[in-house]
Design an enzyme around this catalytic site. Structure first.
Site, PDB file in Angstrom:
ATOM      1  N   TRP A   1       0.856  -1.189   0.000  1.00 16.87           N
ATOM      2  CA  TRP A   1       0.000   0.000   0.000  1.00 16.87           C
ATOM      3  C   TRP A   1       0.892   1.240   0.000  1.00 16.87           C
ATOM      4  O   TRP A   1       1.824   1.343   0.790  1.00 16.87           O
ATOM      5  CB  TRP A   1      -0.888  -0.038   1.243  1.00 16.87           C
ATOM      6  CG  TRP A   1      -1.809   1.123   1.423  1.00 16.87           C
ATOM      7  CD1 TRP A   1      -2.684   1.629   0.512  1.00 16.87           C
ATOM      8  CD2 TRP A   1      -1.969   1.916   2.616  1.00 16.87           C
ATOM      9  NE1 TRP A   1      -3.380   2.686   1.058  1.00 16.87           N
ATOM     10  CE2 TRP A   1      -2.954   2.880   2.338  1.00 16.87           C
ATOM     11  CE3 TRP A   1      -1.366   1.893   3.873  1.00 16.87           C
ATOM     12  CZ2 TRP A   1      -3.372   3.819   3.289  1.00 16.87           C
ATOM     13  CZ3 TRP A   1      -1.776   2.821   4.817  1.00 16.87           C
ATOM     14  CH2 TRP A   1      -2.765   3.766   4.524  1.00 16.87           C
TER      15      TRP A   1
ATOM     16  N   ASP B   1      -0.821  -5.036   9.302  1.00 12.31           N
ATOM     17  CA  ASP B   1      -1.810  -4.052   8.872  1.00 12.31           C
ATOM     18  C   ASP B   1      -3.060  -4.834   8.473  1.00 12.31           C
ATOM     19  O   ASP B   1      -3.027  -5.634   7.532  1.00 12.31           O
ATOM     20  CB  ASP B   1      -1.270  -3.251   7.681  1.00 12.31           C
ATOM     21  CG  ASP B   1      -2.192  -2.102   7.286  1.00 12.31           C
ATOM     22  OD1 ASP B   1      -3.323  -2.028   7.799  1.00 12.31           O
ATOM     23  OD2 ASP B   1      -1.784  -1.279   6.442  1.00 12.31           O
TER      24      ASP B   1
ATOM     25  N   LYS C   1     -13.491  -0.211   6.068  1.00  9.82           N
ATOM     26  CA  LYS C   1     -14.046  -1.119   5.069  1.00  9.82           C
ATOM     27  C   LYS C   1     -15.123  -2.023   5.642  1.00  9.82           C
ATOM     28  O   LYS C   1     -16.249  -2.049   5.152  1.00  9.82           O
ATOM     29  CB  LYS C   1     -12.926  -1.973   4.451  1.00  9.82           C
ATOM     30  CG  LYS C   1     -12.235  -1.344   3.269  1.00  9.82           C
ATOM     31  CD  LYS C   1     -11.320  -0.209   3.667  1.00  9.82           C
ATOM     32  CE  LYS C   1     -10.546   0.339   2.465  1.00  9.82           C
ATOM     33  NZ  LYS C   1      -9.636   1.418   2.863  1.00  9.82           N
TER      34      LYS C   1
END
Length: 409
Positions: free
Chosen positions: A132, A213, A250
């Site tokens: 990311w 993460d 999310k």
């Protein structure tokens, strides 16, 4: 003369710049495959029913106020989140060796966690190649030396586990290893359980510090417990110290609430009080106190069995739609006879697919076909719908069969 007349202009942030271009595009068949936001079959990002229900309850609760939370967050939120990540029967929780600190979503959790590590002598961090994009930015801002470990095999379109392990074996002790707990961003390619065990063994033998993460719990397999398997193995079976940065953007579809937390697991329970004092200092210097609204929502859902069950069903429904669109896109590409192997699309998991398109092909998709896609070929699978799947697949086919790689890009 103004003091700031000659300041430089920073380059645009690609994913947000793509969205700006998309919004300015008047073409009715445009599709934004870039930004990582869940969308339904109509291309809308709606509030989850369970979240809307809790917000309605909160509006009627006159005991809720807008006063400050303490810097490390809402206790009911942190306690529930700790169990969500580590499991109800976690030995680390039972032995008081684990803590949760509320943070500004996953990004904020990464930042305060890395601030703590840097403050306590950690200087080198490894990220997957690719990872990311914000990982590198945050690490650089904190002051870490950034190194990469091999991850994606461009030729085989799968995980380069041998390269990954070799790079970790060569890492100096006390290196921070950023790992994606599930639904790797951008590749959607996760290690198997056996591969995770090997990664854990190397981290332990080399005295490396795992920092997970976890932005997509529930989106990889549809099962919240299964998606936490890797970090739980590290914490419980391997008895490793670790951090986990979790976002609820999310899986609660609460992107704008900036709600997440940092989990810390230590070898010794005596570290926890000292850790909390340092986190309180770090947070005070960054943003002082976290926001309450999202924390109340998540805490209410996680602490109520009925609402928790409803949320799990919401997460499962989002997962199933993503999984269905992944299979649909694969089928459409195969039906068109698109050159190349596309099995990697259905072998990957989570919100993203790493298509393998080169930057030139992505550029042509945007400029000529109004398909907005990241330059590395990553797509948001749930931006594909039954209504646009044929057209998106056809445009991919057209670009793949006519556009080669451009060595100048």
């Amino acid at each position: 003369m103004g003091l700031f007349n000659n300041i430089p202009t920073d380059p645009p942030i690609e994913v947000f710049h793509l969205t700006e271009l998309f919004n300015q595009d008047a073409n009715p068949s445009k599709v934004n495959l870039g930004i990582g936001v869940y969308q339904d079959e109509n291309g809308k990002t709606l509030t989850l029913p369970v979240v809307r229900s809790v917000e309605q309850q909160m509006a009627q609760d006159l005991t809720l106020t807008k006063t400050y939370l303490k810097g490390t967050g809402l206790d009911a939120f942190c306690t529930a989140c700790l169990k969500l990540v580590l499991g109800e029967q976690s030995s680390a929780i039972v032995e008081n060796r684990a803590a949760s600190i509320q943070a500004l979503s996953g990004t904020g959790a990464l930042r305060i966690g890395l601030d703590f590590l840097y403050r306590n002598g950690f200087r080198t961090a490894y990220v997957s190649a690719p990872t990311w994009g914000n990982h590198n930015s945050i690490l650089e801002t904190v002051g870490f030396e950034i190194r990469k470990y091999r991850y994606w095999n461009k030729e085989k379109l799968n995980l380069d586990i041998d390269g990954l392990l070799a790079d970790l074996e060569a890492a100096p002790e006390k290196s921070v290893i950023l790992l994606h707990a599930c639904a790797h961003n951008p590749t959607g390619c996760d290690p198997t359980h056996e591969q995770w065990i090997r990664i854990s063994e190397v981290c332990k033998s080399r005295q490396l510090f795992p920092f997970f993460d976890m932005a997509y719990q529930g989106f990889s397999t549809g099962d919240l417990e299964q998606d936490a398997w890797a970090l739980r193995y590290f914490a419980h079976e391997a008895k490793q110290e670790l951090f986990v940065a979790q976002s609820f953007a999310k899986n609660f579809s609460m992107y704008s609430e900036r709600i997440g937390h940092l989990v810390a697991v230590f070898d010794n329970r005596d570290v926890i009080p000292k850790f909390r004092t340092q986190m309180a200092t770090i947070i005070r210097r960054n943003y002082s106190n976290p926001p309450a609204h999202g924390a109340y929502i998540v805490a209410t859902v996680l602490n109520n069995p009925t609402l928790y069950g409803e949320w799990k069903n919401n997460v499962r429904a989002m997962y199933e739609r993503i999984h269905t669109m992944r299979q649909l896109f694969y089928n459409k590409l195969k039906q068109l006879g698109t050159p190349g192997s596309w099995e990697h699309i259905i072998q990957q998991t989570g919100m993203f697919a790493y298509t393998g398109l080169n930057p030139r092909q992505c550029q042509v998709l945007i400029q000529q076909h109004h398909i907005y896609i990241m330059s590395d070929g990553r797509i948001n699978v749930c931006a594909i719908t039954p209504k646009n799947a044929d057209e998106v697949a056809q445009k991919f086919y057209d670009v793949i069969t006519t556009i080669g790689d451009d060595p100048k890009l």
